[in-house]
Scaffold this motif. Structure first.
Motif, mmCIF file in Angstrom:
data_model
loop_
_atom_site.group_PDB
_atom_site.id
_atom_site.type_symbol
_atom_site.label_atom_id
_atom_site.label_comp_id
_atom_site.label_asym_id
_atom_site.label_seq_id
_atom_site.Cartn_x
_atom_site.Cartn_y
_atom_site.Cartn_z
ATOM 1 N N TYR A 40 -13.041 0.313 5.105
ATOM 2 C CA TYR A 40 -12.063 -0.660 5.590
ATOM 3 C C TYR A 40 -10.743 0.032 5.907
ATOM 4 N N PHE A 41 -10.096 -0.400 6.973
ATOM 5 C CA PHE A 41 -8.768 0.067 7.347
ATOM 6 C C PHE A 41 -7.820 -1.131 7.285
ATOM 7 N N ALA A 42 -6.865 -1.101 6.395
ATOM 8 C CA ALA A 42 -5.872 -2.163 6.270
ATOM 9 C C ALA A 42 -4.639 -1.787 7.095
ATOM 10 N N PRO A 43 -3.995 -2.760 7.722
ATOM 11 C CA PRO A 43 -2.784 -2.462 8.502
ATOM 12 C C PRO A 43 -1.597 -2.138 7.590
ATOM 13 N N PRO A 44 -0.590 -1.461 8.136
ATOM 14 C CA PRO A 44 0.562 -1.056 7.325
ATOM 15 C C PRO A 44 1.260 -2.212 6.616
ATOM 16 N N LEU A 45 1.411 -3.349 7.277
ATOM 17 C CA LEU A 45 2.098 -4.482 6.644
ATOM 18 C C LEU A 45 1.384 -4.981 5.395
ATOM 19 N N ASP A 46 0.072 -4.826 5.333
ATOM 20 C CA ASP A 46 -0.665 -5.241 4.137
ATOM 21 C C ASP A 46 -0.270 -4.403 2.929
ATOM 22 N N TYR A 47 -0.071 -3.100 3.145
ATOM 23 C CA TYR A 47 0.372 -2.239 2.045
ATOM 24 C C TYR A 47 1.769 -2.667 1.581
ATOM 25 N N ASP A 48 2.650 -2.917 2.544
ATOM 26 C CA ASP A 48 3.998 -3.354 2.215
ATOM 27 C C ASP A 48 3.967 -4.668 1.432
ATOM 28 N N ARG A 49 3.118 -5.598 1.855
ATOM 29 C CA ARG A 49 3.009 -6.902 1.183
ATOM 30 C C ARG A 49 2.629 -6.732 -0.286
ATOM 31 N N VAL A 54 4.971 -5.885 -6.782
ATOM 32 C CA VAL A 54 5.052 -5.166 -8.053
ATOM 33 C C VAL A 54 6.405 -5.449 -8.700
ATOM 34 N N PRO A 55 6.408 -6.123 -9.850
ATOM 35 C CA PRO A 55 7.679 -6.515 -10.470
ATOM 36 C C PRO A 55 8.361 -5.365 -11.215
ATOM 37 N N TRP A 56 9.610 -5.590 -11.539
ATOM 38 C CA TRP A 56 10.412 -4.644 -12.310
ATOM 39 C C TRP A 56 9.637 -4.253 -13.569
ATOM 40 N N GLY A 57 9.605 -2.958 -13.868
ATOM 41 C CA GLY A 57 8.956 -2.471 -15.083
ATOM 42 C C GLY A 57 7.460 -2.235 -14.946
ATOM 43 N N THR A 61 -0.873 2.012 -8.340
ATOM 44 C CA THR A 61 -1.241 3.259 -7.666
ATOM 45 C C THR A 61 -1.830 2.929 -6.305
ATOM 46 N N ILE A 62 -1.755 3.896 -5.412
ATOM 47 C CA ILE A 62 -2.350 3.723 -4.088
ATOM 48 C C ILE A 62 -3.845 3.455 -4.237
ATOM 49 N N ASP A 63 -4.496 4.110 -5.189
ATOM 50 C CA ASP A 63 -5.933 3.889 -5.410
ATOM 51 C C ASP A 63 -6.232 2.442 -5.800
ATOM 52 N N LYS A 64 -5.374 1.855 -6.628
ATOM 53 C CA LYS A 64 -5.576 0.447 -7.031
ATOM 54 C C LYS A 64 -5.398 -0.483 -5.835
ATOM 55 N N ILE A 65 -4.446 -0.186 -4.985
ATOM 56 C CA ILE A 65 -4.254 -0.995 -3.778
ATOM 57 C C ILE A 65 -5.468 -0.866 -2.863
ATOM 58 N N ARG A 66 -5.965 0.348 -2.702
ATOM 59 C CA ARG A 66 -7.151 0.567 -1.861
ATOM 60 C C ARG A 66 -8.358 -0.194 -2.421
ATOM 61 N N ALA A 67 -8.545 -0.156 -3.723
ATOM 62 C CA ALA A 67 -9.670 -0.870 -4.345
ATOM 63 C C ALA A 67 -9.519 -2.373 -4.142
ATOM 64 N N TYR A 68 -8.302 -2.865 -4.232
ATOM 65 C CA TYR A 68 -8.018 -4.284 -4.016
ATOM 66 C C TYR A 68 -8.398 -4.695 -2.586
ATOM 67 N N PHE A 69 -7.968 -3.908 -1.607
ATOM 68 C CA PHE A 69 -8.306 -4.222 -0.214
ATOM 69 C C PHE A 69 -9.816 -4.164 0.022
ATOM 70 N N THR A 102 11.614 -3.282 -0.194
ATOM 71 C CA THR A 102 10.299 -3.133 -0.817
ATOM 72 C C THR A 102 10.474 -2.140 -1.968
ATOM 73 N N PRO A 103 10.115 -2.493 -3.198
ATOM 74 C CA PRO A 103 10.286 -1.561 -4.319
ATOM 75 C C PRO A 103 9.201 -0.473 -4.311
ATOM 76 N N TYR A 104 9.236 0.340 -3.294
ATOM 77 C CA TYR A 104 8.214 1.373 -3.052
ATOM 78 C C TYR A 104 8.094 2.377 -4.187
ATOM 79 N N TRP A 105 9.174 2.627 -4.905
ATOM 80 C CA TRP A 105 9.162 3.616 -5.993
ATOM 81 C C TRP A 105 8.185 3.239 -7.097
ATOM 82 N N ARG A 106 7.761 1.982 -7.140
ATOM 83 C CA ARG A 106 6.805 1.526 -8.151
ATOM 84 C C ARG A 106 5.367 1.817 -7.751
ATOM 85 N N THR A 107 5.146 2.301 -6.531
ATOM 86 C CA THR A 107 3.806 2.654 -6.063
ATOM 87 C C THR A 107 3.619 4.148 -6.257
#
Length: 159
Positions: A40-49, A54-57, A61-69, A102-107
């Protein structure tokens, strides 16, 4: 990424690149590595969404996002190279905006590793994560890498 100051990452983020889409792979080593042939190829906005959720604290991981998609799309796996690129695009797009961050630092990368390709590199990501209570550890002697200690305890659940 190179020449970040000359790129419009928000335009890149909005470019779906004809995604989402699926591809059937035939390389046996890849099939064995990823557990199937339906990619599967997810579009960039899906990753941003997802990264925005991801809340404070907490971290993800990118792997968890990939598994979710992959789970959502009923694919065997989500393509890993574009995943890394699209996560970086989301980070840089957020960096270019003055609001709606986007709190990207949490990814994180695999195994809780910090991402040197984010704006400000490791130092900036480390500072933001430590401000949220995470402990950053260093591994390696020559190839030094940084990780969130016990990141599994802070993982956001995407199920």
């Amino acid at each position: 990424m190179a020449n970040e100051d000359k790129k419009d990452f928000n335009a890149m983020l909005r470019d779906s690149k004809d995604m989402p889409k699926f591809q059937t792979i035939t390389d046996q080593k890849s099939i064995e590595k990823y557990g199937g042939d339906r990619m599967y190829f997810a579009p960039p906005l899906d990753y941003d969404r997802v990264m925005r959720q991801v809340p404070w604290g907490k971290v993800i991981t990118i792997d968890k996002i990939r598994a979710y998609f992959a789970r959502l799309s009923k694919a065997d796996f989500t393509e890993p190279v574009t995943a890394g690129i699209f996560v970086s695009i989301a980070a840089w797009a957020s960096h270019q905006r003055s609001e709606d961050i986007t709190p990207y630092w949490r990814t994180l990368k695999a195994n809780g590793e910090l991402n040197p390709k984010y704006p400000g590199g490791i130092a900036a990501q480390r500072e933001k994560l430590e401000a949220e209570g995470h402990v950053i550890i260093q591994k390696g002697r020559t190839n030094i890498r940084y990780f969130v200690k016990d990141y599994e305890d802070s993982l956001m659940d995407l199920s």
